[in-house]
Enzyme design. Structure first.
Site, PDB file in Angstrom:
ATOM      1  N   LYS A  25      87.195 -18.082 -52.555  1.00 22.12           N
ATOM      2  CA  LYS A  25      86.517 -19.369 -52.381  1.00 22.12           C
ATOM      3  C   LYS A  25      85.000 -19.212 -52.518  1.00 22.12           C
ATOM      4  O   LYS A  25      84.354 -19.986 -53.221  1.00 22.12           O
ATOM      5  CB  LYS A  25      86.892 -19.930 -51.005  1.00 22.12           C
ATOM      6  CG  LYS A  25      86.404 -21.338 -50.732  1.00 22.12           C
ATOM      7  CD  LYS A  25      87.322 -22.048 -49.754  1.00 22.12           C
ATOM      8  CE  LYS A  25      87.213 -21.566 -48.336  1.00 22.12           C
ATOM      9  NZ  LYS A  25      85.968 -21.999 -47.671  1.00 22.12           N
ATOM     10  N   ASP A 319      86.097 -15.050 -41.224  1.00 21.70           N
ATOM     11  CA  ASP A 319      87.086 -16.095 -41.490  1.00 21.70           C
ATOM     12  C   ASP A 319      88.509 -15.659 -41.156  1.00 21.70           C
ATOM     13  O   ASP A 319      89.445 -16.449 -41.272  1.00 21.70           O
ATOM     14  CB  ASP A 319      87.028 -16.502 -42.968  1.00 21.70           C
ATOM     15  CG  ASP A 319      85.739 -17.249 -43.292  1.00 21.70           C
ATOM     16  OD1 ASP A 319      85.128 -17.826 -42.354  1.00 21.70           O
ATOM     17  OD2 ASP A 319      85.328 -17.247 -44.460  1.00 21.70           O
TER      18      ASP A 319
HETATM   19  C1  S3P Z   1      80.768 -18.352 -46.528  1.00 22.99           C
HETATM   20  C2  S3P Z   1      80.153 -17.815 -45.439  1.00 22.99           C
HETATM   21  C3  S3P Z   1      80.734 -17.820 -44.087  1.00 22.99           C
HETATM   22  C4  S3P Z   1      82.217 -18.168 -44.079  1.00 22.99           C
HETATM   23  C5  S3P Z   1      82.516 -19.298 -45.017  1.00 22.99           C
HETATM   24  C6  S3P Z   1      82.098 -18.978 -46.438  1.00 22.99           C
HETATM   25  C7  S3P Z   1      80.098 -18.276 -47.837  1.00 22.99           C
HETATM   26  O1  S3P Z   1      80.051 -18.757 -43.308  1.00 22.99           O
HETATM   27  O2  S3P Z   1      82.655 -18.495 -42.798  1.00 22.99           O
HETATM   28  O3  S3P Z   1      83.919 -19.581 -45.012  1.00 22.99           O
HETATM   29  O4  S3P Z   1      80.758 -18.505 -48.873  1.00 22.99           O
HETATM   30  O5  S3P Z   1      78.898 -17.984 -47.856  1.00 22.99           O
HETATM   31  P1  S3P Z   1      78.718 -18.330 -42.483  1.00 22.99           P
HETATM   32  O6  S3P Z   1      77.829 -17.721 -43.458  1.00 22.99           O
HETATM   33  O7  S3P Z   1      78.158 -19.577 -41.911  1.00 22.99           O
HETATM   34  O8  S3P Z   1      79.228 -17.386 -41.439  1.00 22.99           O
END
Ligand code: S3P
Length: 438
Positions: A25, A319
Site C-alpha cells: 500500500k 501496522d
Molecule cells: C504509512 C506510515 C505509517 C503506517 C501507515 C502507512 C506510510 O503511518 O501506519 O499505514 O505509508 O507512510 P505513520 O507514519 O503515521 O506511523
C-alpha cells in the site's frame, strides 16, 4: 462501500500452499504521487487495487493527470512535471486513507492552488496537526477543524521555506509529507526521526532521480529539483502477508509460502517479533527489485511463547499489531507491548478495539496507555466489532484458526482499502471464512 460486510470465520482450518498477497500500500501510493509529478511516463506493476491506493490515483486524475489502469496491477502514469497539476473542481475525497491525506498535504502545500482534502468518518477523526504545524513553519497555509482534523483546506501561498524539523513522533507519514513539501521549498528541508520509520519515500525519490541526503537520523533534500519517470515493481505487502504469517504459525499442520514479499528493513518488525516468539519463518529467494528488497517467506506452524516486545521494533511493525495480538493470545505465557501509543490514532484505536474483541473471545487482554498485556490461552467464539478497521477485521479472521467456535466480525467492508480479495485468497489456502452482505 454502499453496503457493509460481516465475516464469519470458523475453526478447523490450517494454511497450506503458495500465494502472493496484495501489493504494498505504501509503495502504491507513492508510485502515483511521484509518477504524476515526474517528467515522462511511469509504468507500475503489482499496484494495490485497493480503495486507499485508488483514492490517491483518483485524486491525481482529478488534478489533470492522465492515468491508465489499474488493470491486473498495471498502471501507466503520464507525468505532468513538478508544476503541472491543475486545481481540482471539487474537494479530493481520500476515503479511509491517512497516507493519502498526510503525504498529499505536503505535496500540495507549495503548488500555489487551493485544494480541499476530505475523508471518511475514521480519517476525519485522525490528527492532522502533526503535518499542518510543521508545514505552517515552512510557510504553508492549511486550515483544519478546531480539533486539528480534516477537512484540510490548502490555500495558495507565494512559496515555501526549507525547515529543519525534529519530529516528535516516529511517523513515516510526517517525514514523507515534509520531504515532499521540501521539493517545493527554498533551500534544504531536513527531518530528524526519533526512531527509524519506513523509508519508501526516500528510496523512491532516489529512483526518480531526486537526491535525498542522509546524516545519522536526519533525512534531507534541496528544493527545486525534478523527478524523472521510471518503472516500479510493487512487491507484495508485508503488512498483508502478516495475517498469513500469524495464521500459519498458530494453526497446527500449516505450511504456507508467501511470494515476492517486500522485506524493507524498516518494515520487517513482524518477522523479528514472531521469530522472538518462536515462529518458524524461512526467508528464501532474497533479491532487490526496483530499490526494494523482496523475498519468498515459508512459514510453518510453531509453538509460540509470550515475550516482552522490544520497543525499537514498534515502528517497524506498526501496522501489524492487531494480528500480533492474536499471535500473543495463542502463545504460552504473557506478551507485553509498550511504547506503542501511536496505535490509538490509527484507523481505529487499535489497542482498545483489539482488547475489547479479545476479551469477548475469552482472552485475558489488558490495555495500557501505550500498549497491552495479553495472556495466552484458549480462544472462544463470539461476535466482535472491527470498527471499520481493515486490519482488525483480518486479524480476528485469523484468530478463528484457534477458536472453539465461529467468530463473527462486523463492519468489514474496509478490508477492501488494503486487501481486496482477502476472503477468497485466505479461503484458497484453508481459512474457513466467508463474508456476508449486511
Ligand atoms: C504509512 C506510515 C505509517 C503506517 C501507515 C502507512 C506510510 O503511518 O501506519 O499505514 O505509508 O507512510 P505513520 O507514519 O503515521 O506511523
Amino acid at each position: 462501500m454502499s453496503s457493509n460486510l460481516r465475516f464469519i470465520a470458523s475453526p478447523g482450518g490450517k494454511l497450506t500452499g503458495e500465494i502472493r498477497v496484495a501489493g504494498d500500500k505504501s509503495i502504491s501510493h507513492r508510485s502515483i504521487m511521484l509518477g504524476a509529478l515526474a517528467e515522462g511516463t511511469t509504468h507500475v506493476s503489482g499496484f494495490l487495487e485497493g480503495e486507499d491506493a485508488l483514492a490517491t490515483l483518483n485524486a491525481f486524475k482529478a488534478m489533470g493527470v492522465q492515468i491508465n489502469g489499474p488493470k491486473d496491477g498495471k498502471v501507466t502514469i503520464h507525468g505532468v512535471g513538478m508544476n503541472g497539476l491543475e486545481a481540482p473542481d471539487a474537494p479530493l475525497d481520500l476515503g479511509n486513507s491517512g497516507t493519502s491525506m498526510r503525504l498529499m498535504s505536503g505535496l500540495l502545500a507549495g503548488q500555489g492552488m487551493e485544494v480541499t482534502l476530505v475523508g471518511d468518518e475514521s480519517l476525519s477523526k485522525r490528527p492532522m496537526k502533526r503535518v499542518t504545524d510543521p508545514l505552517a513553519v515552512m510557510g504553508a497555509e492549511i486550515n483544519t477543524t478546531p480539533k486539528g482534523t480534516a477537512p484540510l483546506v490548502i490555500r495558495p501561498v507565494d512559496g515555501l521555506r526549507g525547515i529543519d524539523y525534529k519530529m516528535p513522533v516516529a511517523s513515516a507519514q510526517v517525514k514523507s509529507c515534509l520531504l515532499l513539501a521540501g521539493m517545493y521549498a527554498d533551500g534544504e528541508t531536513w527531518v530528524t526521526e526519533p526512531a527509524p520509520t519506513r523509508d519508501h519515500t526516500e528510496r523512491m525519490l532516489r529512483g526518480f532521480g531526486y537526491e535525498v541526503m542522509e546524516s545519522g537520523p536526519r533525512r534531507g533534500l534541496r528544493g527545486g529539483g525534478k523527478l524523472t519517470a521510471c518503472d516500479i515493481d510493487v512487491p507484495a505487502d508485508i503488512s498483508s502477508a502478516a495475517f498469513f504469517l500469524v495464521g500459519a504459525s498458530i494453526a497446527e499442520g500449516s505450511d504456507l509460502t508467501l511470494k515476492h514479499v517486500g522485506m524493507n528493513p524498516t518494515r520487517d518488525g513482524v518477522i523479528n517479533i514472531l521469530r522472538l516468539m518462536g515462529a518458524d519463518i524461512e526467508v528464501m529467494n532474497e533479491q532487490e527489485v526496483g530499490g526494494e528488497p523482496v523475498a519468498d517467506l515459508r512459514v510453518r506452524s510453531a509453538k509460540l511463547k509470550g515475550i516482552r516486545i522490544p520497543e525499537e521494533q514498534v515502528p517497524l511493525a506498526i501496522d501489524e499489531f492487531p494480528v500480533l495480538f492474536v499471535a500473543a493470545a495463542c502463545a504460552e505465557g504473557m506478551t507485553v507491548l509498550t511504547g506503542a501509543e501511536e496505535l490509538r490514532v490509527k484507523e481505529s484505536d487499535r489497542i482498545q478495539v483489539m482488547a475489547d474483541g479479545l476479551q469477548t473471545l475469552g482472552v485475558v487482554a489488558k490495555p495500557t496507555e501505550d500498549g497491552i498485556v495479553i495472556h495466552g490461552g484458549p480462544i472462544g467464539s463470539g461476535e466482535v466489532e472491527s470498527h471499520g478497521d481493515h486490519r482488525i477485521a483480518m486479524a480476528f479472521a485469523m484468530a478463528s484458526l484457534r477458536a472453539t467456535g465461529d467468530i463473527t466480525i462486523n463492519d468489514c467492508a474496509n478490508v477492501n482499502t488494503s486487501f481486496p480479495g482477502f476472503v477468497d485468497l485466505a479461503s484458497s489456502v484453508g481459512l474457513n471464512v466467508r463474508s456476508e452482505d449486511v
